[in-house]
Design an enzyme around this catalytic site. Structure first.
Site, PDB file in Angstrom:
ATOM      1  N   CYS A  43     103.552  13.343  14.734  1.00  0.00           N
ATOM      2  CA  CYS A  43     102.569  12.754  13.896  1.00  0.00           C
ATOM      3  C   CYS A  43     102.288  11.207  14.384  1.00  0.00           C
ATOM      4  O   CYS A  43     101.152  10.932  14.611  1.00  0.00           O
ATOM      5  CB  CYS A  43     102.869  12.715  12.551  1.00  0.00           C
ATOM      6  SG  CYS A  43     101.627  12.144  11.261  1.00  0.00           S
ATOM      7  N   CYS A  48      98.719  12.781  14.636  1.00  0.00           N
ATOM      8  CA  CYS A  48      97.781  12.453  13.704  1.00  0.00           C
ATOM      9  C   CYS A  48      97.333  10.756  13.893  1.00  0.00           C
ATOM     10  O   CYS A  48      96.119  10.762  13.758  1.00  0.00           O
ATOM     11  CB  CYS A  48      98.313  12.492  12.372  1.00  0.00           C
ATOM     12  SG  CYS A  48      99.857  13.811  12.292  1.00  0.00           S
ATOM     13  N   LYS A  51      95.499   9.805  17.199  1.00  0.00           N
ATOM     14  CA  LYS A  51      94.479  10.552  17.413  1.00  0.00           C
ATOM     15  C   LYS A  51      93.344  10.038  16.319  1.00  0.00           C
ATOM     16  O   LYS A  51      92.131   9.816  16.857  1.00  0.00           O
ATOM     17  CB  LYS A  51      94.873  12.140  16.815  1.00  0.00           C
ATOM     18  CG  LYS A  51      93.239  12.895  16.734  1.00  0.00           C
ATOM     19  CD  LYS A  51      93.426  13.996  15.940  1.00  0.00           C
ATOM     20  CE  LYS A  51      93.703  13.600  14.616  1.00  0.00           C
ATOM     21  NZ  LYS A  51      94.118  15.021  13.680  1.00  0.00           N
ATOM     22  N   TYR A 180      91.668  22.859  16.185  1.00  0.00           N
ATOM     23  CA  TYR A 180      91.386  21.589  15.823  1.00  0.00           C
ATOM     24  C   TYR A 180      91.582  20.428  16.751  1.00  0.00           C
ATOM     25  O   TYR A 180      90.829  19.445  17.061  1.00  0.00           O
ATOM     26  CB  TYR A 180      91.839  21.315  14.222  1.00  0.00           C
ATOM     27  CG  TYR A 180      93.068  20.865  14.160  1.00  0.00           C
ATOM     28  CD1 TYR A 180      93.502  19.300  14.217  1.00  0.00           C
ATOM     29  CD2 TYR A 180      94.141  21.590  14.023  1.00  0.00           C
ATOM     30  CE1 TYR A 180      94.960  18.872  14.145  1.00  0.00           C
ATOM     31  CE2 TYR A 180      95.448  21.353  13.933  1.00  0.00           C
ATOM     32  CZ  TYR A 180      95.764  19.996  13.894  1.00  0.00           C
ATOM     33  OH  TYR A 180      97.056  19.392  13.758  1.00  0.00           O
ATOM     34  N   GLU A 184      88.864  18.153  18.159  1.00  0.00           N
ATOM     35  CA  GLU A 184      88.497  16.756  17.829  1.00  0.00           C
ATOM     36  C   GLU A 184      88.903  15.851  19.157  1.00  0.00           C
ATOM     37  O   GLU A 184      87.985  14.803  19.363  1.00  0.00           O
ATOM     38  CB  GLU A 184      89.935  16.203  17.262  1.00  0.00           C
ATOM     39  CG  GLU A 184      90.006  16.949  15.624  1.00  0.00           C
ATOM     40  CD  GLU A 184      91.189  16.786  14.804  1.00  0.00           C
ATOM     41  OE1 GLU A 184      91.293  16.776  13.700  1.00  0.00           O
ATOM     42  OE2 GLU A 184      92.429  16.622  15.611  1.00  0.00           O
ATOM     43  N   HIS A 439      76.295   8.679  -8.453  1.00  0.00           N
ATOM     44  CA  HIS A 439      75.204   8.483  -7.467  1.00  0.00           C
ATOM     45  C   HIS A 439      74.754   7.317  -7.228  1.00  0.00           C
ATOM     46  O   HIS A 439      75.311   6.248  -7.699  1.00  0.00           O
ATOM     47  CB  HIS A 439      74.037   8.866  -8.430  1.00  0.00           C
ATOM     48  CG  HIS A 439      72.508   8.912  -8.119  1.00  0.00           C
ATOM     49  ND1 HIS A 439      72.301   9.681  -6.955  1.00  0.00           N
ATOM     50  CD2 HIS A 439      71.515   7.993  -7.990  1.00  0.00           C
ATOM     51  CE1 HIS A 439      70.964   9.712  -6.584  1.00  0.00           C
ATOM     52  NE2 HIS A 439      70.668   8.738  -7.221  1.00  0.00           N
ATOM     53  N   GLU A 444      77.896  13.835  -4.467  1.00  0.00           N
ATOM     54  CA  GLU A 444      77.585  14.495  -5.880  1.00  0.00           C
ATOM     55  C   GLU A 444      76.960  15.895  -5.651  1.00  0.00           C
ATOM     56  O   GLU A 444      76.958  16.381  -6.679  1.00  0.00           O
ATOM     57  CB  GLU A 444      76.492  13.242  -6.239  1.00  0.00           C
ATOM     58  CG  GLU A 444      75.148  13.173  -5.418  1.00  0.00           C
ATOM     59  CD  GLU A 444      74.138  12.160  -6.199  1.00  0.00           C
ATOM     60  OE1 GLU A 444      73.876  12.282  -7.456  1.00  0.00           O
ATOM     61  OE2 GLU A 444      73.733  11.287  -5.298  1.00  0.00           O
TER      62      GLU A 444
HETATM   63  C1  LIG Z   1      97.129  15.743  18.892  1.00  0.00           C
HETATM   64  C2  LIG Z   1      97.828  16.260  17.276  1.00  0.00           C
HETATM   65  C3  LIG Z   1      97.055  15.932  16.279  1.00  0.00           C
HETATM   66  C4  LIG Z   1      97.400  16.242  15.031  1.00  0.00           C
HETATM   67  N1  LIG Z   1      96.842  15.746  14.032  1.00  0.00           N
HETATM   68  C5  LIG Z   1      97.167  16.242  12.950  1.00  0.00           C
HETATM   69  C6  LIG Z   1      96.582  15.726  11.368  1.00  0.00           C
HETATM   70  O1  LIG Z   1      95.348  15.117  11.701  1.00  0.00           O
HETATM   71  N2  LIG Z   1      96.922  15.989  10.447  1.00  0.00           N
HETATM   72  C7  LIG Z   1      98.188  16.568  10.166  1.00  0.00           C
HETATM   73  O2  LIG Z   1      98.541  17.018   8.958  1.00  0.00           O
HETATM   74  N3  LIG Z   1      98.707  17.354  11.285  1.00  0.00           N
HETATM   75  C8  LIG Z   1      98.594  16.741  12.695  1.00  0.00           C
HETATM   76  N4  LIG Z   1      99.122  17.308  13.496  1.00  0.00           N
HETATM   77  C9  LIG Z   1     100.387  17.996  13.376  1.00  0.00           C
HETATM   78  C10 LIG Z   1     101.837  17.235  12.997  1.00  0.00           C
HETATM   79  O3  LIG Z   1     101.876  16.048  14.081  1.00  0.00           O
HETATM   80  C11 LIG Z   1     102.908  17.865  12.858  1.00  0.00           C
HETATM   81  O4  LIG Z   1     102.599  19.230  12.097  1.00  0.00           O
HETATM   82  C12 LIG Z   1     104.100  17.221  12.309  1.00  0.00           C
HETATM   83  O5  LIG Z   1     104.336  16.101  13.119  1.00  0.00           O
HETATM   84  C13 LIG Z   1     105.223  18.321  12.419  1.00  0.00           C
HETATM   85  O6  LIG Z   1     106.357  17.295  11.886  1.00  0.00           O
HETATM   86  P1  LIG Z   1     108.019  18.069  12.076  1.00  0.00           P
HETATM   87  O7  LIG Z   1     108.927  16.946  11.450  1.00  0.00           O
HETATM   88  O8  LIG Z   1     108.025  19.410  12.141  1.00  0.00           O
HETATM   89  O9  LIG Z   1     107.896  17.688  13.538  1.00  0.00           O
HETATM   90  P2  LIG Z   1     107.767  16.564  14.770  1.00  0.00           P
HETATM   91  O10 LIG Z   1     106.913  15.506  14.027  1.00  0.00           O
HETATM   92  O11 LIG Z   1     107.254  17.247  16.003  1.00  0.00           O
HETATM   93  O12 LIG Z   1     108.953  15.973  15.037  1.00  0.00           O
HETATM   94  C14 LIG Z   1     110.177  16.528  15.727  1.00  0.00           C
HETATM   95  C15 LIG Z   1     110.892  15.613  16.364  1.00  0.00           C
HETATM   96  O13 LIG Z   1     112.129  16.022  16.808  1.00  0.00           O
HETATM   97  C16 LIG Z   1     112.329  15.570  18.340  1.00  0.00           C
HETATM   98  N5  LIG Z   1     113.184  16.451  18.912  1.00  0.00           N
HETATM   99  C17 LIG Z   1     112.977  17.923  19.440  1.00  0.00           C
HETATM  100  N6  LIG Z   1     113.874  18.498  19.769  1.00  0.00           N
HETATM  101  C18 LIG Z   1     115.129  17.594  19.538  1.00  0.00           C
HETATM  102  C19 LIG Z   1     116.572  17.789  20.095  1.00  0.00           C
HETATM  103  N7  LIG Z   1     117.000  18.950  20.361  1.00  0.00           N
HETATM  104  N8  LIG Z   1     117.393  16.641  19.451  1.00  0.00           N
HETATM  105  C20 LIG Z   1     116.674  15.515  19.059  1.00  0.00           C
HETATM  106  N9  LIG Z   1     115.310  15.373  18.758  1.00  0.00           N
HETATM  107  C21 LIG Z   1     114.791  16.432  19.093  1.00  0.00           C
HETATM  108  C22 LIG Z   1     111.130  15.255  19.053  1.00  0.00           C
HETATM  109  O14 LIG Z   1     111.203  14.324  19.993  1.00  0.00           O
HETATM  110  C23 LIG Z   1     110.228  14.839  17.864  1.00  0.00           C
HETATM  111  O15 LIG Z   1     110.233  13.641  17.603  1.00  0.00           O
HETATM  112  C24 LIG Z   1      98.698  16.695  15.005  1.00  0.00           C
HETATM  113  C25 LIG Z   1      99.367  17.416  16.192  1.00  0.00           C
HETATM  114  C26 LIG Z   1      99.125  16.919  17.162  1.00  0.00           C
HETATM  115  C27 LIG Z   1      99.669  17.393  18.413  1.00  0.00           C
END
Ligand SMILES: Cc1cc2nc3c(=O)[nH]c(=O)nc-3n(C[C@H](O)[C@H](O)[C@H](O)COP(=O)(O)OP(=O)(O)OC[C@H]3O[C@@H](n4cnc5c(N)ncnc54)[C@H](O)[C@@H]3O)c2cc1C
Length: 462
Positions: A43, A48, A51, A180, A184, A439, A444
């Site tokens: 994110c 997010c 972006k 999306y 986007e 308004h 609205e």
């Molecule tokens: C281009 C794009 C735009 C997006 N826009 C939106 C939006 O507008 N609104 C919205 O709500 N969501 C959006 N999302 C989705 C959102 O980013 C994810 O849903 C959210 O980040 C999920 O959180 P998470 O904690 O599950 O995983 P992540 O945020 O992906 O975090 C996982 C972390 O784990 C780390 N990791 C992985 N494996 C290991 C390991 N073995 N050991 C140590 N670290 C590890 C990774 O490096 C990463 O930092 C977007 C995603 C993308 C790709």
């Protein structure tokens, strides 16, 4: 004292992992969190946040054009891609710092390393080879862009990861995908002056959204000059002899572009994580299987966020983390609530949506009422822009409950957040009707659509 090094070990420092680690730390638990790349996760670092910053950047050409209708004369504008990327980098580094500080202040141990499971209580830190043990483990490793390895020439393509840091802005781009992220980025690149084509295998972009939103956005994007190719897929990407790339499609098109971006879904980050050794089950897509409380097949190992492939959104990962803490550390079993999630597509125009599409509502209820307004927003009157706004409420005729609300137009994402509260509260159409309008606003319209535009009974429009 337990025999374990930690009460909780969190793998993954993204939206879900950081929230869980911080909350558990602030409860006095002994917590460590491992992150292999950068704290903040998808994110903050490549999702997010960057972006949305790019969306803002890409909107300026239209603002400059619209200004003339309001009496302004704007001089010749120019755009510096490198400056935008550098400004974005500064902002995400600032946010990353905030995430780290939050963890430190909560007494959480920060480990900058990939972490893998050795068994159900043991974790190996790949950077040092050290192993540690934990009473509970939380897997929040997120997902990664599907690289489409079966596509000849996929290694020449970029994903959203690289799109944020391209050394040069391409003159033309072909984006594959209809979700999306694809939509986007098509709007972002087009707004920044890139000749943009979107290619999608389906019959219409944004498959799970309301049909009016999908068609309305499609039309608006084409009117701006974005080319959309449907029911076709890229079959091969090659380097062009004179530079750039050639993409050949199933339907025989040959598209010469500077860059090809693949936005074809996201895969859960479970490869090489040691899940088998720990006894954690995954589904056929590699996503970790969890119960209603985010518990995996191993009782003391939980998983949440994108790695579980439930709803891939930041607020959902954070909510699941908060429920996990309530359940496991506050003795208050709490299931994440995935119903009625308001969401936005930051296209241009935006989509804001919550609840059921007309199509889904028809399948669920014997009779629905559809309230629909399509109009030119006030700002467009003086600017002369032809863009239309569409607002739509879907009402279950029997209970009068509003079961879906959809907006296409400026600030739709902001409106969706508030509509989310009304739908969550179970508001009826009568509640909307007795709400005074603000308004003059576009919103609205949501409280002044007194008569249904049409009804649908047993799937038939009446
Ligand atoms: C281009 C794009 C735009 C997006 N826009 C939106 C939006 O507008 N609104 C919205 O709500 N969501 C959006 N999302 C989705 C959102 O980013 C994810 O849903 C959210 O980040 C999920 O959180 P998470 O904690 O599950 O995983 P992540 O945020 O992906 O975090 C996982 C972390 O784990 C780390 N990791 C992985 N494996 C290991 C390991 N073995 N050991 C140590 N670290 C590890 C990774 O490096 C990463 O930092 C977007 C995603 C993308 C790709």
């Amino acid at each position: 004292m337990t025999a374990f090094d930690y009460d909780l070990f969190v793998i993954g420092g993204g939206s879900g992992g950081v929230r869980a680690a911080r909350l558990a730390g602030s409860l006095g638990k002994r917590v460590a969190i491992a992150e292999e790349y950068r704290f903040g996760g998808t994110c903050v670092i490549r999702g997010c946040v960057p972006k949305k910053l790019f969306v803002y950047a890409s909107q300026f050409p239209e603002h400059f054009e619209d200004a003339a209708g309001f009496g302004w004369q704007v001089g010749e504008a120019s755009f510096d891609w490198k400056k935008l990327v550098a400004a974005k980098d500064r902002e995400i580094s600032r946010l990353e710092g905030l995430y780290r500080r939050g963890l430190e202040n909560a007494g959480t141990e920060i480990l900058e390393s990939r972490a893998e499971l050795v068994d159900a209580h043991t974790i190996r830190l790949v950077k040092t080879g050290q192993t540690v043990t934990a009473e509970r483990i939380l897997i929040a490793t997120g997902g990664s862009a599907n690289p489409h390895a079966a596509l000849p020439g996929h290694e020449l393509c970029i994903t959203s990861n690289e799109a944020f840091d391209l050394p040069e802005l391409p003159r033309s781009i072909l984006i594959a995908g209809g979700g999306y992220i694809a939509v986007e980025f098509a709007n972002i690149f087009h707004g920044l002056g890139v000749d943009t084509t979107l290619i999608y295998r389906g019959k219409e972009i944004l498959s799970r959204f309301d049909s009016d939103m999908r068609q309305g956005l499609h039309k608006a994007m084409e009117e701006k000059g974005i080319r959309i190719i449907l029911t076709d897929v890229i079959q091969e990407v090659q380097k062009a002899p004179a530079g750039g790339l050639i993409a050949r499609t199933l339907e025989g098109q040959r598209l010469a572009v500077d860059a090809v971006m693949l936005a074809l879904g996201r895969d859960p980050n479970t490869q090489g994580l040691g899940l088998e050794a720990a006894g954690v089950a995954v589904d056929e897509k590699g996503a970790i299987v969890v119960d209603d409380y985010s518990r995996t097949s191993v009782a003391h190992i939980h998983a949440l966020g994108d790695v579980t492939d439930r709803v891939q959104l930041t607020p959902v990962a954070i909510h699941e983390a908060m429920c996990f803490i309530e359940t496991e550390f506050r003795n208050n079993p709490t299931k994440p609530d995935h119903d009625l999630i308001a969401t936005a597509v930051f296209s241009q125009p935006e989509i804001g949506t919550v609840g059921l599409s007309e199509e889904a509502a028809c399948r669920k209820y014997p009779e629905i009422e559809v309230y629909r307004a399509e109009f030119r927003p006030m700002k467009a009157t003086l600017s002369g822009r032809s863009e239309k706004m569409i607002m739509k409420l879907i009402v279950d005729a029997a209970s009068r409950k509003v079961v879906g609300a959809h907006i296409l137009g400026h600030d739709a994402g902001e409106m969706a957040q508030l509509l989310g509260i009304t739908l969550k509260a179970g508001c009826t159409k009568d509640d909307f009707d007795r709400t005074m309008a603000v308004h003059p606003t576009a919103a609205e319209e949501l409280v002044t659509m007194y008569q249904p535009s049409y009804r649908v009974r047993d799937g038939e429009r009446i």
